[in-house]
Design an enzyme around this catalytic site. Sequence first.
Site, PDB file in Angstrom:
ATOM      1  N   CYS A  99       0.845  -1.211   0.000  1.00 24.15           N
ATOM      2  CA  CYS A  99       0.000   0.000   0.000  1.00 24.15           C
ATOM      3  C   CYS A  99       0.873   1.251   0.000  1.00 24.15           C
ATOM      4  CB  CYS A  99      -0.980  -0.047   1.173  1.00 24.15           C
ATOM      5  SG  CYS A  99      -2.323   1.144   1.018  1.00 24.15           S
TER       6      CYS A  99
ATOM      7  N   HIS B 254      -3.784  -5.097  -0.148  1.00 24.43           N
ATOM      8  CA  HIS B 254      -3.380  -5.604   1.161  1.00 24.43           C
ATOM      9  C   HIS B 254      -3.416  -7.128   1.188  1.00 24.43           C
ATOM     10  CE1 HIS B 254      -3.141  -1.808   3.360  1.00 24.43           C
ATOM     11  NE2 HIS B 254      -4.059  -1.398   2.512  1.00 24.43           N
TER      12      HIS B 254
ATOM     13  N   GLU C 198      -2.192  -9.017   3.311  1.00 29.83           N
ATOM     14  CA  GLU C 198      -2.382  -9.462   4.696  1.00 29.83           C
ATOM     15  C   GLU C 198      -3.853  -9.452   5.095  1.00 29.83           C
ATOM     16  OE1 GLU C 198      -1.467  -6.540   3.752  1.00 29.83           O
ATOM     17  OE2 GLU C 198      -2.075  -4.970   5.161  1.00 29.83           O
TER      18      GLU C 198
END
Lengths: 205, 245
Positions: free
Chosen positions: A80, A184, A186
């Site tokens: 990001c 993202h 994650e």
Amino acid sequence: MITILDYGLGNPESVSNMIRRLGVNAVISSDKDKIEHAKLLIIPGVGHFARAMENLKSMDLLDILNHKALVQQTPVLGICLGMQLFFEHSEEGNVDGLGWIPGVVKKFNLVHPDMKIPHMGWTEVICQNNSPLFMDQEEPLRYYFVHSYHVVCGQNQYAIASANYGYSFTCAARKDNITGVQFHPEKSHLYGFRFFQRYFKFISL
Amino acid sequence: MQQLNRVIPVLTVLDGKLVKTKRFKDPVYLGDPINAIKIFNDKRVDELILLDIGLANANKEPNYQHLKEMASECFIPLAYGGGITQLHIAEKVFKCGIEKVIINSACVNNFKLVSEIARSFGNQSVIVCIDYKKNMLGTRVPYVNSGTNKIKQGILPWISAAEAAGAGEIMIQDISRDGTFQGLDLDFISAVSAKASIPVIACGGAIDKEACIKALQETNASAVAAGGCFVFKKNNRKSILINYQ
């Protein structure tokens, strides 16, 4: 050692949680020694570009980061805002970035009145330049995005994936040992998990 | 135009337990929130919202240890609301691994907290939630403190003020539809989505995921959130089933 850079912005814990799920431990740190000895450095980040650069400067991290990425050429992964920092300049705060990948960061220029900024939600990602990180997937890859700015690579060869929000934009870039993703991983459940798997394999971790 | 179709299960927590309310009252015990989060992960939901409904009136801070445990099992974007009254509390919540905080009671006539969070963590990290129900004249009136305190300010001016203060999203929650499965407040969701320049999350009354997606197409809301339909069976609303259908 995998080091997740903690520079006061973003959510290093989320990245660490996901990596732990792959059976790999990472340290969250801003300690120079932990950066120096990392075999993979992850730079997460959510927030304001200018503030991020300010933090890196005030924490005296610029030299060690440049040394790590450009001299030692250790694998570096930006997520990001972390990815956006790799570029030369950003419209957000109108400041220079780390300049590791040629190109700039621009605000979304959307013409449709119903399309809102930030671009927030799950969007399909398309492989560019046959990147092994995104190529040959059984099903379309979808990742979670939340951003108001996107990168524009100085040369197309550095783009490794694109996504569409109003128009097509580069959502992943790579130059040598430096890789960045706008989305993202994650927070992209199974797709994110597999992304890290492929990335770790790619850098022979 | 591109629809991102975010459909977000809402988990309400009271004293560390997963519950579901009806019209913000009568919490029914459902089980362990961590277990529900694990199931929603496997079902690949778009996002999750976690609301601790016992804190606003008790004037308590969030249970950070429990939040951390919940967040560490969540590999999808997670928003949290409940007990966030000051910047340092929001900061601790983010440190637990939460992406977005939801502010309701703390921003009555005071958007300083929203501005502070937006400045420190970015606009995308703060959602302003407005709970409302209709009064006897049919006007929608906002409430805070888990639906117990009526607010004089109108909803639309509240939204404008939240936007100006730096909120990244607006969540609107219809108290009278909560846990009733009677369908969403579509007209009002349309009006709010047209007025707001930031994404709107609509909540209250959804029947199932399909109805949420239909509401997204009909109203231009950016997301629809729902509690009851994702924790109860469709053919038996008393029978617990964590689902995403």
